[in-house]
Design a protein around this motif. Structure first.
Motif, PDB file in Angstrom:
ATOM      1  N   LYS A 209      25.841  76.696   1.700  1.00  0.00           N
ATOM      2  CA  LYS A 209      26.486  77.546   0.354  1.00  0.00           C
ATOM      3  C   LYS A 209      24.837  77.437   0.151  1.00  0.00           C
ATOM      4  N   ARG A 213      23.378  82.148  -0.109  1.00  0.00           N
ATOM      5  CA  ARG A 213      23.350  82.650  -1.480  1.00  0.00           C
ATOM      6  C   ARG A 213      22.316  84.166  -1.732  1.00  0.00           C
ATOM      7  N   TRP A 237      27.224  85.264  -1.449  1.00  0.00           N
ATOM      8  CA  TRP A 237      27.893  84.634  -2.286  1.00  0.00           C
ATOM      9  C   TRP A 237      26.945  84.893  -3.860  1.00  0.00           C
ATOM     10  N   SER A 238      26.811  85.124  -4.553  1.00  0.00           N
ATOM     11  CA  SER A 238      25.986  84.951  -6.087  1.00  0.00           C
ATOM     12  C   SER A 238      26.242  85.045  -7.363  1.00  0.00           C
ATOM     13  N   PRO A 248      31.117  82.672  -9.681  1.00  0.00           N
ATOM     14  CA  PRO A 248      30.705  82.652  -8.128  1.00  0.00           C
ATOM     15  C   PRO A 248      31.416  83.911  -7.553  1.00  0.00           C
ATOM     16  N   LYS A 250      31.835  86.233  -4.062  1.00  0.00           N
ATOM     17  CA  LYS A 250      31.531  87.150  -3.076  1.00  0.00           C
ATOM     18  C   LYS A 250      31.334  88.017  -2.821  1.00  0.00           C
ATOM     19  N   LYS A 296      40.373  90.082  -2.344  1.00  0.00           N
ATOM     20  CA  LYS A 296      38.319  90.646  -2.161  1.00  0.00           C
ATOM     21  C   LYS A 296      39.186  92.175  -2.136  1.00  0.00           C
TER      22      LYS A 296
END
Length: 315
Positions: A209, A213, A237-238, A248, A250, A296
């Protein structure tokens, strides 16, 4: 020509190409070692590895040890009477296992060793913006990816490649290299070479994780390479910050754009039904992403049903 009895060790899709190539060749595969079945998916049902599924489909014996040092497993392995072991995307082997066959145990690694030793060589090569990668076969020793080299094959990395597209290309290239290596060992026409010393070695550590990021303070090219190097799995991810609520997100695909956005890195802006994000030296267009609990989707479809607040920012 040596008569070979091969035991194959591997788990994910990447390894299936090599096992399939061996099974369909003249060489005799006497057994397959793979990971135990694991619970996966929303229903948490037991799922077999990709290697096990293929092995069973062609009638190969399968062993799934939880402990590679267990005496009962060692006895089962010896009963197969292997004189060569081929490893593709598996666990680190104890010495009692890799020293067992007369002709050794070799591994296929998805990089040009000694560069990118470690668990995620495909991802890190793309993340680092490399223009070339490849596959290497080498004899296993007591360390990780440090054994004597056997053969290598090279492959270009295109600017539009993702970890997924490179994965598929290297899996196919690797299966051919495995066959070449087996043939050379069978003919006793291969000379292992120690890995050369290099002043600068790039590593390929396991993804987690923290190291997946996105850093929006980086230049556009760095962010672009980072995101494509983690797509489609595990995905960069951010955290989407909307009035202090963090979600969160992706992000699977971004692209360069001629649009201008002078703002704090991570700031979002909608322009002509496209989603822009500020980076250190400009902005990128977000093309494909996934919000928590959602599928997605491309950004245009998302914008039709999701409203970003005016002060939304990715952190």
């Amino acid at each position: 020509m040596r008569e070979l009895r091969i035991v194959f060790m591997g788990t994910p899709d990447f390894a299936v190409s090599s096992l399939k190539a061996l099974e369909e060749s003249e060489w005799k595969v006497v057994g397959v070692i793979t990971a135990p079945d694991r619970k996966a998916g929303r229903g948490r049902k037991l799922q077999s590895s990709a290697v096990k599924q293929y092995a069973e489909s062609v009638g190969l014996p399968v062993l799934q040890p939880t402990n590679l040092k267990d005496e009962s497993f060692i006895d089962e392995l010896k009963a197969l009477k292997p004189n060569l072991q081929v490893v593709v995307a598996f666990r680190m082997l104890p010495e009692v296992v890799w020293r067992l066959p007369e002709y050794g145990t070799f591994n296929l690694h998805a990089s040009l060793l000694p560069q990118y030793r470690g668990a995620a060589p495909i991802n890190w090569a793309v993340i680092q913006g490399e223009q070339e990668s490849g596959v290497t076969t080498f004899y296993i020793d007591d360390k990780i990816d440090t054994g004597d080299l056997l053969l290598q094959a090279r492959a270009p990395i295109e600017k539009t490649d993702t970890a997924g597209t490179l994965h598929d290309r290297l899996a196919a290239l690797g299966s051919r290299l495995v066959l070449e290596t087996v043939e050379a060992i069978a003919a006793d026409q291969i000379t292992p070479q120690p890995q050369r010393a290099s002043e600068v070695l790039r590593a390929a550590p396991k993804l987690n994780k923290d190291n997946t990021r996105i850093d929006w303070d980086a230049p556009a090219t760095v962010v672009y390479n980072f995101i494509r190097g983690l797509s489609p799995y595990p995905a960069a991810w951010s955290a989407l910050d909307q009035d202090g609520e963090l979600l969160p997100v992706k992000i699977y695909k971004v692209s360069f754009t001629e649009s201008q956005l002078s703002a704090v890195p991570g700031t979002l802006q909608i322009e002509n039904n496209t989603l822009l994000v500020a980076v250190a030296d400009g902005c990128l267009q977000i093309d494909e992403l996934q919000l928590p609990g959602k599928r997605k989707m491309n950004s245009k479809d998302l914008l039709n049903g999701f409203e970003f607040k005016e002060n939304a920012i990715l952190r």
